[in-house]
Design an enzyme around this catalytic site. Structure first.
Site, PDB file in Angstrom:
ATOM      1  N   ASP A  12       0.827  -1.210   0.000  1.00 24.94           N
ATOM      2  CA  ASP A  12       0.000   0.000   0.000  1.00 24.94           C
ATOM      3  C   ASP A  12       0.866   1.266   0.000  1.00 24.94           C
ATOM      4  OD1 ASP A  12      -2.351   1.405  -0.001  1.00 24.94           O
ATOM      5  OD2 ASP A  12      -2.716   1.203   2.149  1.00 24.94           O
ATOM      6  N   GLY A  15      -0.087   5.593  -4.371  1.00 27.37           N
ATOM      7  CA  GLY A  15      -0.680   6.880  -4.759  1.00 27.37           C
ATOM      8  C   GLY A  15      -0.073   8.024  -3.961  1.00 27.37           C
ATOM      9  N   HIS A  29       2.278   3.659  -9.078  1.00 24.18           N
ATOM     10  CA  HIS A  29       1.992   2.258  -9.395  1.00 24.18           C
ATOM     11  C   HIS A  29       3.135   1.635 -10.216  1.00 24.18           C
ATOM     12  CE1 HIS A  29      -1.856   2.558  -7.571  1.00 24.18           C
ATOM     13  NE2 HIS A  29      -2.414   3.319  -8.496  1.00 24.18           N
ATOM     14  N   SER A  57      -7.702  -5.119  -4.916  1.00 25.38           N
ATOM     15  CA  SER A  57      -8.791  -5.679  -4.110  1.00 25.38           C
ATOM     16  C   SER A  57     -10.119  -5.618  -4.848  1.00 25.38           C
ATOM     17  CB  SER A  57      -8.912  -4.903  -2.786  1.00 25.38           C
ATOM     18  OG  SER A  57      -9.489  -3.629  -3.014  1.00 25.38           O
ATOM     19  N   GLU A  59     -12.612  -4.149  -3.816  1.00 26.39           N
ATOM     20  CA  GLU A  59     -13.106  -2.780  -3.665  1.00 26.39           C
ATOM     21  C   GLU A  59     -12.334  -1.793  -4.537  1.00 26.39           C
ATOM     22  OE1 GLU A  59     -12.511  -4.907  -1.031  1.00 26.39           O
ATOM     23  OE2 GLU A  59     -14.653  -5.334  -0.862  1.00 26.39           O
ATOM     24  N   TRP A  61     -12.048  -1.916  -7.562  1.00 30.65           N
ATOM     25  CA  TRP A  61     -12.830  -1.676  -8.784  1.00 30.65           C
ATOM     26  C   TRP A  61     -13.602  -0.372  -8.693  1.00 30.65           C
ATOM     27  CZ3 TRP A  61     -11.628  -4.235 -12.936  1.00 30.65           C
ATOM     28  CH2 TRP A  61     -11.255  -5.576 -12.882  1.00 30.65           C
ATOM     29  N   LEU A 123      10.130 -20.884  -5.188  1.00 33.59           N
ATOM     30  CA  LEU A 123       9.128 -20.000  -4.578  1.00 33.59           C
ATOM     31  C   LEU A 123       7.790 -20.117  -5.306  1.00 33.59           C
ATOM     32  CD1 LEU A 123       8.465 -17.481  -2.703  1.00 33.59           C
ATOM     33  CD2 LEU A 123       9.085 -16.087  -4.692  1.00 33.59           C
ATOM     34  N   ARG A 180       2.170  -4.990   6.133  1.00 35.20           N
ATOM     35  CA  ARG A 180       1.426  -3.925   5.449  1.00 35.20           C
ATOM     36  C   ARG A 180       2.252  -2.653   5.498  1.00 35.20           C
ATOM     37  NH1 ARG A 180      -4.786  -2.366   4.685  1.00 35.20           N
ATOM     38  NH2 ARG A 180      -4.416  -0.554   3.384  1.00 35.20           N
ATOM     39  N   LEU A 187      -6.689  -4.723   7.583  1.00 38.80           N
ATOM     40  CA  LEU A 187      -6.551  -5.824   6.623  1.00 38.80           C
ATOM     41  C   LEU A 187      -7.137  -5.493   5.257  1.00 38.80           C
ATOM     42  CD1 LEU A 187      -7.232  -9.176   8.505  1.00 38.80           C
ATOM     43  CD2 LEU A 187      -5.164  -8.508   7.296  1.00 38.80           C
TER      44      LEU A 187
HETATM   45  C1  IPE Z   1      -5.452  -2.506  -0.017  1.00 40.85           C
HETATM   46  O1  IPE Z   1      -5.124  -1.178  -0.170  1.00 40.85           O
HETATM   47  C2  IPE Z   1      -5.442  -3.190  -1.339  1.00 40.85           C
HETATM   48  C3  IPE Z   1      -4.128  -3.349  -1.961  1.00 40.85           C
HETATM   49  C4  IPE Z   1      -2.993  -2.994  -1.449  1.00 40.85           C
HETATM   50  C5  IPE Z   1      -4.144  -3.984  -3.252  1.00 40.85           C
HETATM   51  P1  IPE Z   1      -6.224  -0.054  -0.290  1.00 40.85           P
HETATM   52  O2  IPE Z   1      -5.523   1.245  -0.474  1.00 40.85           O
HETATM   53  O3  IPE Z   1      -7.227  -0.407  -1.325  1.00 40.85           O
HETATM   54  O4  IPE Z   1      -6.953  -0.122   1.132  1.00 40.85           O
HETATM   55  P2  IPE Z   1      -7.739   0.974   1.940  1.00 40.85           P
HETATM   56  O5  IPE Z   1      -8.780   1.542   1.016  1.00 40.85           O
HETATM   57  O6  IPE Z   1      -6.772   2.026   2.353  1.00 40.85           O
HETATM   58  O7  IPE Z   1      -8.309   0.240   3.107  1.00 40.85           O
HETATM   59  C1  IPE Z   2      -1.644   0.342  -3.370  1.00 41.18           C
HETATM   60  O1  IPE Z   2      -1.436   1.704  -3.395  1.00 41.18           O
HETATM   61  C2  IPE Z   2      -1.924  -0.223  -4.742  1.00 41.18           C
HETATM   62  C3  IPE Z   2      -3.331  -0.572  -4.974  1.00 41.18           C
HETATM   63  C4  IPE Z   2      -4.289  -0.518  -4.079  1.00 41.18           C
HETATM   64  C5  IPE Z   2      -3.679  -0.994  -6.306  1.00 41.18           C
HETATM   65  P1  IPE Z   2      -2.637   2.751  -3.356  1.00 41.18           P
HETATM   66  O2  IPE Z   2      -3.065   3.017  -4.757  1.00 41.18           O
HETATM   67  O3  IPE Z   2      -3.711   2.303  -2.445  1.00 41.18           O
HETATM   68  O4  IPE Z   2      -1.916   4.019  -2.780  1.00 41.18           O
HETATM   69  P2  IPE Z   2      -2.455   4.991  -1.645  1.00 41.18           P
HETATM   70  O5  IPE Z   2      -2.847   4.145  -0.490  1.00 41.18           O
HETATM   71  O6  IPE Z   2      -3.615   5.732  -2.223  1.00 41.18           O
HETATM   72  O7  IPE Z   2      -1.303   5.879  -1.349  1.00 41.18           O
HETATM   73 MG    MG Z   3      -4.056   2.507  -0.475  1.00 45.79          MG
END
Ligand code: IPE
Ligand code: IPE
Ligand code: MG
Length: 243
Positions: A12, A15, A29, A57, A59, A61, A123, A180, A187
């Protein structure tokens, strides 16, 4: 030394990493995908058996269409570029998630990568794509309910082992360690059943800045933990409660 077979990572912070640099989120990304590649190679080099990476995830989408389509493009590019490298490194590729929601050409790339690395013995890397733990558990319940209504299974036969066997992760042991990044302590619908007794390592590092040194640090932290599985320390002989 405490055995570490399976590390799962919630990657995570892509962005935010980009936004801190006044760049579009896509930039984060791209860097994040490079880090994932490095961590996979490192995990393979140190002889880890299982690595699960949360890449997208259920979500996710709901993010703006432009970001979703960029992430799909990146995934497709990764699969096309990396499948041969995975094969050469003897790494077996697999996925969990609602793959039917992915564009057809990505489903094909996934099938190709799985087939190509089918016999690899090193692996086992698993990408969680279009994955959600609640959806996974709901689907497992539906499958079992169908078997009950067909008369193939008795209600009294339903147990944890059966539920586990109907999850997408049936072939893999539970994660020993979940990492994480990005300073979030949740989670986000990742492996909720499977993490019942996992150890957690939370890092403030944004995923694009994560590296092998911090990965090793997380693994070392794991090794210093005491896993009790609800028992008393003296009674523990088994390393885990995997099914
Ligand atoms: C969790 O991160 C999903 C992935 C790392 C692929 P998110 O950025 O989507 O989670 P939330 O929205 O902060 O809980
Ligand atoms: C994790 O990074 C990658 C995906 C969820 C696809 P984020 O895109 O959630 O980045 P933040 O959390 O907004 O910084
Ligand atoms: Mg995120």
């Amino acid at each position: 030394m405490k055995k570490l077979n399976h590390v799962a990572i919630i990657m995570d912070g892509n962005g935010r990493w980009a936004q801190m640099r006044n760049k579009p989120r896509a930039f984060g990304h791209i860097k994040g995908a490079r880090v994932a590649k490095k961590i996979i190679t490192h995990a393979s080099d140190i002889g880890l058996k299982y690595l699960t990476l949360y890449a997208f995830s259920s979500e996710n989408w709901l993010r703006p269409a432009i970001e979703v389509s960029f992430l799909m493009k990146l995934l497709d590019r990764y699969l096309k570029k990396e499948t041969e490298n995975l094969f050469k490194k003897n790494i077996k590729f697999s996925v969990i998630g609602e793959l039917e929601k992915l564009p057809m050409h990505i489903q094909s790339s996934i099938d190709y990568a799985k087939n190509r690395t089918r016999d690899c013995t090193g692996l086992e890397v698993c990408f969680a794509i279009s994955y959600g733990s609640r959806q996974e558990i709901t689907n497992a319940v539906k499958k079992i309910a169908t078997q009950v209504s067909n008369g193939e299974v008795q209600v009294s036969e339903i147990d944890e082992v059966m539920l586990n066997q109907n999850l997408m992760t049936a072939a893999r042991p539970d994660p020993d360690l979940v990492i994480r990044t990005s300073g979030e302590y949740r989670l986000s619908n990742f492996l909720m059943w499977q993490c019942a007794y996992s150890e957690f390592f939370f890092s403030d590092t944004l995923w694009p800045d994560f590296d092998t040194v911090e990965f090793d640090h997380a693994c070392n932290s794991y090794r210093s933990r005491h896993r009790r599985f609800g028992k008393l320390e003296s009674a523990i002989h088994a390393e885990s409660i995997n099914y």
